[in-house]
Design a protein around this motif. Structure first.
Motif, PDB file in Angstrom:
ATOM      1  N   ASN A  77      43.580   8.477   3.094  1.00 42.12           N
ATOM      2  CA  ASN A  77      43.605   9.507   4.127  1.00 42.12           C
ATOM      3  C   ASN A  77      42.367   9.402   5.024  1.00 42.12           C
ATOM      4  O   ASN A  77      41.489   8.572   4.795  1.00 42.12           O
ATOM      5  N   ASN A  78      42.302  10.251   6.027  1.00 40.03           N
ATOM      6  CA  ASN A  78      41.180  10.243   6.969  1.00 40.03           C
ATOM      7  C   ASN A  78      39.893  10.700   6.283  1.00 40.03           C
ATOM      8  O   ASN A  78      39.800  11.843   5.814  1.00 40.03           O
ATOM      9  N   ILE A  79      38.901   9.832   6.231  1.00 36.51           N
ATOM     10  CA  ILE A  79      37.608  10.151   5.624  1.00 36.51           C
ATOM     11  C   ILE A  79      36.496   9.845   6.633  1.00 36.51           C
ATOM     12  O   ILE A  79      36.448   8.759   7.212  1.00 36.51           O
ATOM     13  N   ILE A  80      35.613  10.823   6.821  1.00 36.27           N
ATOM     14  CA  ILE A  80      34.455  10.650   7.707  1.00 36.27           C
ATOM     15  C   ILE A  80      33.210  10.651   6.831  1.00 36.27           C
ATOM     16  O   ILE A  80      32.944  11.636   6.122  1.00 36.27           O
ATOM     17  N   TYR A  81      32.470   9.587   6.861  1.00 38.75           N
ATOM     18  CA  TYR A  81      31.327   9.414   5.957  1.00 38.75           C
ATOM     19  C   TYR A  81      30.044   9.887   6.642  1.00 38.75           C
ATOM     20  O   TYR A  81      29.670   9.387   7.714  1.00 38.75           O
ATOM     21  N   VAL A  82      29.368  10.857   6.011  1.00 39.81           N
ATOM     22  CA  VAL A  82      28.150  11.448   6.583  1.00 39.81           C
ATOM     23  C   VAL A  82      27.056  11.497   5.514  1.00 39.81           C
ATOM     24  O   VAL A  82      27.314  11.252   4.322  1.00 39.81           O
ATOM     25  N   ASN A  83      25.861  11.828   5.939  1.00 39.53           N
ATOM     26  CA  ASN A  83      24.736  11.892   4.997  1.00 39.53           C
ATOM     27  C   ASN A  83      24.601  13.235   4.296  1.00 39.53           C
ATOM     28  O   ASN A  83      24.168  13.314   3.148  1.00 39.53           O
ATOM     29  N   ASP A  84      24.968  14.316   4.987  1.00 35.61           N
ATOM     30  CA  ASP A  84      24.696  15.646   4.456  1.00 35.61           C
ATOM     31  C   ASP A  84      25.773  16.618   4.941  1.00 35.61           C
ATOM     32  O   ASP A  84      26.023  16.714   6.149  1.00 35.61           O
ATOM     33  N   SER A  85      26.376  17.361   4.027  1.00 31.93           N
ATOM     34  CA  SER A  85      27.449  18.290   4.392  1.00 31.93           C
ATOM     35  C   SER A  85      26.929  19.454   5.227  1.00 31.93           C
ATOM     36  O   SER A  85      27.586  19.904   6.173  1.00 31.93           O
ATOM     37  N   TYR A  86      25.748  19.969   4.872  1.00 31.52           N
ATOM     38  CA  TYR A  86      25.176  21.079   5.626  1.00 31.52           C
ATOM     39  C   TYR A  86      24.887  20.660   7.069  1.00 31.52           C
ATOM     40  O   TYR A  86      25.224  21.371   8.022  1.00 31.52           O
ATOM     41  N   GLU A  87      24.248  19.507   7.233  1.00 28.26           N
ATOM     42  CA  GLU A  87      23.946  19.026   8.579  1.00 28.26           C
ATOM     43  C   GLU A  87      25.223  18.805   9.380  1.00 28.26           C
ATOM     44  O   GLU A  87      25.261  19.083  10.592  1.00 28.26           O
ATOM     45  N   ALA A  88      26.258  18.341   8.715  1.00 25.78           N
ATOM     46  CA  ALA A  88      27.523  18.077   9.405  1.00 25.78           C
ATOM     47  C   ALA A  88      28.155  19.365   9.912  1.00 25.78           C
ATOM     48  O   ALA A  88      28.557  19.461  11.077  1.00 25.78           O
ATOM     49  N   ILE A  89      28.224  20.374   9.047  1.00 28.76           N
ATOM     50  CA  ILE A  89      28.878  21.620   9.457  1.00 28.76           C
ATOM     51  C   ILE A  89      28.045  22.357  10.502  1.00 28.76           C
ATOM     52  O   ILE A  89      28.579  22.977  11.422  1.00 28.76           O
ATOM     53  N   GLN A  90      26.720  22.245  10.396  1.00 25.61           N
ATOM     54  CA  GLN A  90      25.849  22.868  11.393  1.00 25.61           C
ATOM     55  C   GLN A  90      25.958  22.148  12.734  1.00 25.61           C
ATOM     56  O   GLN A  90      25.991  22.791  13.794  1.00 25.61           O
ATOM     57  N   GLY A  91      26.027  20.836  12.692  1.00 24.78           N
ATOM     58  CA  GLY A  91      26.168  20.068  13.929  1.00 24.78           C
ATOM     59  C   GLY A  91      27.493  20.329  14.616  1.00 24.78           C
ATOM     60  O   GLY A  91      27.565  20.432  15.848  1.00 24.78           O
ATOM     61  N   LEU A  92      28.547  20.464  13.826  1.00 33.58           N
ATOM     62  CA  LEU A  92      29.863  20.756  14.397  1.00 33.58           C
ATOM     63  C   LEU A  92      29.879  22.150  15.018  1.00 33.58           C
ATOM     64  O   LEU A  92      30.451  22.360  16.097  1.00 33.58           O
ATOM     65  N   ALA A  93      29.220  23.119  14.337  1.00 36.09           N
ATOM     66  CA  ALA A  93      29.151  24.485  14.870  1.00 36.09           C
ATOM     67  C   ALA A  93      28.390  24.511  16.194  1.00 36.09           C
ATOM     68  O   ALA A  93      28.783  25.201  17.140  1.00 36.09           O
ATOM     69  N   LYS A  94      27.295  23.764  16.261  1.00 35.50           N
ATOM     70  CA  LYS A  94      26.505  23.705  17.497  1.00 35.50           C
ATOM     71  C   LYS A  94      27.334  23.125  18.638  1.00 35.50           C
ATOM     72  O   LYS A  94      27.292  23.630  19.765  1.00 35.50           O
ATOM     73  N   HIS A  95      28.097  22.093  18.360  1.00 37.21           N
ATOM     74  CA  HIS A  95      28.948  21.470  19.371  1.00 37.21           C
ATOM     75  C   HIS A  95      30.034  22.445  19.820  1.00 37.21           C
ATOM     76  O   HIS A  95      30.324  22.573  21.024  1.00 37.21           O
ATOM     77  N   TYR A  96      30.624  23.164  18.888  1.00 40.33           N
ATOM     78  CA  TYR A  96      31.695  24.099  19.220  1.00 40.33           C
ATOM     79  C   TYR A  96      31.172  25.258  20.062  1.00 40.33           C
ATOM     80  O   TYR A  96      31.855  25.741  20.969  1.00 40.33           O
TER      81      TYR A  96
END
Length: 452
Positions: A77-96
């Motif tokens: 399935n679709n997998i996006i590989y990142v370093n940190d879950s917190y940074e990812a969700i915070q970065g996505l929130a900032k973009h949104y």
């Protein structure tokens, strides 16, 4: 929130992506049991739980993509590989947030921030599409989740922000860049982490650090610690309180069983609210300041206050008890400041024949926890009016009843909520009001559920 899987590779600065199908993402889930069709699943690594173990389960429930912190995680399935879950969700929130183009109201304080959030929302949603923090989603994870859950047609986000250490509000404020900020008060919550009330004030004031240059700050002007911080800054601020030097002044008020009528300096007409407690008049003032700045008229604000609704449960929640009695459930959490405010609430209710306070232990008060509990007892002893009975629950709370020697107030102490439940069931009074207050872990609402 709507993104396509491929979009997140750049937004999240992903290390790599396993793109199977560039589907549309319409939501976020961090618990595989709560995944909905179209969600992005975000796993976290904990001491005892590895969220990666639940990725495939999330896909089975309808997730269209998942993050992974493990480069060797393999899926069809679709997998996006990142370093940190917190940074990812915070970065996505900032973009949104940049996409939404909304006004942001950020609220913090030792006590009252949830109720203030509800009041601000209730007033503003009479004219705008408002999205607010749900529950206690007020930290580095909860705030981004709140943002990402906002509908695309939102006009205003009302975000509650909490902190139990320095730097947290600085981070959240700079993440969301609020247009308006509120500090409700400075109490003693989490004082073991901040060292003093002055430390708490400094930490709370961090909420202004990311505020836009033309931002607007509202605060409790009767609190010297906040007044000093404002005077030493250059921010655009409005103060609320009873002292005459405030910008919005509570001039007078009358409390009855069903409502509070009150007068503010900004309007020749009286206001009225069904919310209980003088301290809620301060929370209303904060909301009034924001509403006026956003453009609501005094008449619109008065009407909205008359119809305030949707206050989060267990914040001075009124519950009918028997034929003519009342339970006030304020059991969500407690600090010395908020517990004294609860004493004032029940003292100000003059149309009950019997008044009972049920007070449990307060936690996270540091080395002076005994002194803080004793102080509540002394406050009751010296300031309560017509309170008939005070019941304490728990080892720390015993210091409350131990410091009440007023001959007009009876006291009882119990070790468990079950003992209190049994006592209240066996000792009912005509036209009685019972107020419950304690730290969250005491779970005093279980007593209420058993006796009502």
């Amino acid at each position: 929130m709507k993104y396509f899987v491929k979009d997140l590779e750049k937004i999240l600065n992903a290390k790599k992506i396993n793109l199977v199908d560039n589907k549309e993402i319409t939501g976020i889930a961090i618990d595989s049991r709560k995944v909905k069709e179209g969600d992005l699943f975000i796993p976290f690594l904990g001491e005892n739980v590895d969220g990666h173990d639940y990725i495939e389960s999330a896909f089975e429930k309808g997730a269209v993509a998942s993050l992974s912190l493990k480069d060797d995680f393999v899926s069809d399935n679709n997998i996006i590989y990142v370093n940190d879950s917190y940074e990812a969700i915070q970065g996505l929130a900032k973009h949104y947030l940049e996409y939404l183009n909304v006004k942001i109201v950020a609220i913090t304080g030792s006590n009252g921030k949830t109720t203030t959030k509800d009041i601000v929302t209730s007033i503003l949603e009479t004219k705008f599409k408002v999205h607010k923090t749900q529950g206690n989603f007020n930290n580095e994870l909860g705030v981004p989740l709140t943002i990402l859950a906002a509908p695309e047609d939102s006009d205003i986000l009302v975000l509650e922000m909490g902190a139990d250490n320095f730097g947290q509000l600085d981070f959240l404020s700079k993440l969301v860049k609020p247009d308006y900020t509120i500090i409700t008060n400075i109490g003693e919550s989490h004082i073991e982490f901040f060292g003093s009330r002055a430390g708490i004030a400094k930490a709370k004031f961090e909420i202004t650090n990311g505020m836009k240059k033309d931002g607007f700050f509202v605060y409790n002007g009767d609190e010297p610690l906040l007044k000093e911080l404002v005077e030493n800054s250059s921010i655009n601020a409005t103060s609320c309180g009873e002292n005459s030097y405030n910008d919005i002044i509570l001039e007078n008020y009358t409390i009855t069983r069903d409502k509070i009528d009150f007068k503010l300096s900004i309007d020749k007409n009286n206001f009225s609210t069904t919310l209980k407690g003088k301290h809620n008049l301060f929370n209303i003032m904060f909301a009034v300041a924001i509403a006026k700045k956003i453009g609501l008229t005094n008449e619109e604000i008065r009407h909205a206050i008359d119809n305030i609704s949707k206050i989060t449960n267990m914040r001075l929640e009124s519950i009918t008890y028997g034929e003519d009695s009342l339970i006030i459930n304020d059991a969500y959490n407690a600090s010395p400041t908020s517990m004294k405010a609860a004493v004032d609430v029940i003292s100000d209710l003059n149309d009950f024949e019997f008044k009972t306070l049920v007070l449990g232990s307060m936690f996270e008060l540091g080395p002076n926890e005994v002194e803080y509990h004793s102080g509540v007892g002394t406050y009751i002893n010296n300031n309560s009016r017509d309170i008939n009975l005070v019941i304490s629950i728990g080892d720390l709370a015993k210091n409350i009843t131990d410091n009440i020697n007023n001959k007009d107030i009876s006291t009882l102490h119990f070790s468990t909520v079950e003992e209190v439940t049994d006592y209240l069931k066996a000792n009912k009074h005509k036209n009685e009001v019972i107020l419950f207050k304690a730290s969250r872990s005491m779970k005093l609402e279980t007593i209420i559920n058993d006796i009502k």
